[in-house]
Design a protein around this motif. Structure first.
Motif, PDB file in Angstrom:
ATOM      1  N   VAL A 258     -87.339 -72.676  31.660  1.00 24.24           N
ATOM      2  CA  VAL A 258     -87.990 -71.944  32.754  1.00 24.24           C
ATOM      3  C   VAL A 258     -87.601 -72.632  34.051  1.00 24.24           C
ATOM      4  O   VAL A 258     -87.627 -73.871  34.141  1.00 24.24           O
ATOM      5  CB  VAL A 258     -89.526 -71.912  32.593  1.00 24.24           C
ATOM      6  N   PRO A 265     -91.358 -68.001  38.515  1.00 31.52           N
ATOM      7  CA  PRO A 265     -90.610 -68.578  37.388  1.00 31.52           C
ATOM      8  C   PRO A 265     -89.875 -67.508  36.587  1.00 31.52           C
ATOM      9  O   PRO A 265     -90.371 -66.400  36.398  1.00 31.52           O
ATOM     10  CB  PRO A 265     -91.699 -69.243  36.546  1.00 31.52           C
ATOM     11  N   ARG A 266     -88.683 -67.869  36.126  1.00 32.55           N
ATOM     12  CA  ARG A 266     -87.904 -67.005  35.241  1.00 32.55           C
ATOM     13  C   ARG A 266     -87.457 -67.817  34.031  1.00 32.55           C
ATOM     14  O   ARG A 266     -87.261 -69.026  34.116  1.00 32.55           O
ATOM     15  CB  ARG A 266     -86.666 -66.455  35.946  1.00 32.55           C
ATOM     16  N   ALA A 267     -87.258 -67.122  32.921  1.00 29.90           N
ATOM     17  CA  ALA A 267     -86.832 -67.773  31.685  1.00 29.90           C
ATOM     18  C   ALA A 267     -85.337 -67.600  31.476  1.00 29.90           C
ATOM     19  O   ALA A 267     -84.753 -66.571  31.828  1.00 29.90           O
ATOM     20  CB  ALA A 267     -87.597 -67.208  30.498  1.00 29.90           C
ATOM     21  N   VAL A 313     -92.565 -68.463  29.907  1.00 27.83           N
ATOM     22  CA  VAL A 313     -93.130 -68.328  31.254  1.00 27.83           C
ATOM     23  C   VAL A 313     -94.656 -68.446  31.208  1.00 27.83           C
ATOM     24  O   VAL A 313     -95.276 -69.059  32.090  1.00 27.83           O
ATOM     25  CB  VAL A 313     -92.691 -67.004  31.901  1.00 27.83           C
TER      26      VAL A 313
END
Length: 384
Positions: A258, A265-267, A313
């Motif tokens: 992440v 936030p992005r994975a 996330v």
């Protein structure tokens, strides 16, 4: 928000932000931190940032170190130390004064030398006394922005018991576990031993006995029956007086990174850690000495990929993380994902799983380092 370094006024000539790379530390993961620092030193864009490498020795001294990553590698299967990469006997001091970010170098009998202001700290420490909120608290008191999780998230992310308690409270799936606190073992070993045997009766052998607040698979033992408990507990207690016992979860080991972007936030694409045939499990030597290969991206269905990204996330948000996290899961034979833990400062060499996952997701290692520094410069210290 202005991108000027904190101590620079608009009428002064523009200077590059100064990054203090802090590494080493007092934990058993000292060497891993030094290797990570070498990789970050190679990747930081020197046309964009000035860099001040600061190593914390195994006894806790802050030292001015070499800016030569070639001195920080693994040699003959031995991990490097800060002591090997510093040519100075003095101490680096970060003032605990939000109005003053000037780092000072001092040694006995010599006038202290100002090393200049620091605009952001990039702490690549692993384990207690660095990744657990202690360093983050010092930087909050100093008013110096820093890369990664804050005090609370760092502390929770270091303590496997409270991490799992937070996950459970947010509805995230967690495997069975048991905690042996220091006084449980010190005051009544027989009762503690019996509680573990009863736990195994419910969940089966083998069990994994771990330090509750350590990483890099340090101090972990796989225990096949009750006869191995005492040795495993003592090994875990060499790293932490609090011990956590976990049941074996049968399935595939899946990891997901992440990263905090401007919009949240992005994975990353997930990775899989295949069974390591030369090791009983994915232990320290498999990770760092023999460099066991992970599979990136993990061979999952689109639906499984989306689900593990969602859970990663959610784990990041549940602990109020910032900057970055590597979330580790088991994909059970039943098809359910169970979260094992998060790492708020994961291994960060180019071959580490976190950077590799982001490489496959379109963020190269130098860009990853830059994004983390820029996010830290944007973020203020204090309550947020």
């Amino acid at each position: 928000m202005s991108n000027l370094p904190s101590s620079q006024t608009p009428d002064q000539p523009r200077r590059k932000p100064r990054v203090a790379l802090v590494f080493g530390g007092r934990s058993s993961e000292h060497g891993v931190s030094v290797v990570t620092a070498a990789s970050v030193l190679r990747a930081i864009d020197r046309s964009k940032y000035d860099v001040l490498p600061i190593g914390i020795t195994t006894d806790g001294r802050w030292a001015l170190t070499s800016d030569d990553p070639d001195r920080m590698g693994i040699t003959d299967r031995r991990m490097p130390t800060v002591e090997q990469v510093t040519d100075h006997e003095g101490t680096v001091v970060l003032p605990v004064d939000p109005a003053n970010r000037e780092v000072v170098y001092s040694e006995p009998g010599v006038v202290p030398k100002a090393l200049g202001d620091v605009d952001v700290v990039f702490p690549v420490l692993h384990g207690p006394y660095g990744e657990d909120g202690t360093l983050q608290g010092l930087l909050e008191l100093s008013g110096v922005p820093y890369v990664g999780a804050g005090v609370l998230a760092s502390a929770v992310g270091m303590d496997k018991e409270y991490m799992k308690r937070v996950f459970i409270s947010f509805g995230l799936p967690v495997g069975p576990y048991l905690v042996i606190r220091p006084r449980d073992w010190e005051n009544d070993q027989e009762t503690a031993r019996r509680s573990i045997v009863e736990f195994a009766a419910d969940h089966g052998w083998p069990l994994f006995v771990k330090p509750a607040r350590a990483g890099s698979s340090m101090g972990i033992s796989k225990v096949e029956d009750a006869s191995g408990l005492d040795e495993a507990i003592e090994e875990a207690r060499r790293h932490d007086p609090k011990v956590i016992v976990e049941s074996l979860l049968r399935g595939r080991e899946i990891e997901c990174g992440v990263l905090e972007f401007e919009d949240g936030p992005r994975a990353s694409l997930p990775a899989e850690i295949p069974p390591v045939t030369a090791h009983d499990f994915y232990d320290f030597e498999a990770k760092y000495i023999d460099s066991a290969e992970g599979i990136v991206p993990a061979p999952l269905t689109p639906e499984q990929t989306a689900e593990v990204q969602r859970l990663a996330v959610a784990a990041f948000d549940s602990v109020s993380c910032e900057g970055l996290v590597r979330a580790d899961f088991f994909l059970l034979d039943s098809g359910e994902f169970v979260i094992n833990e998060i790492n708020t400062m994961p291994g960060f060499t180019p071959i580490s799983m976190y950077p590799r996952m982001w490489q496959e997701s379109g963020v190269a290692y130098p860009e990853l380092v830059d994004r983390l520094i820029q996010a830290a410069l944007r973020r203020r210290t204090g309550l947020r």
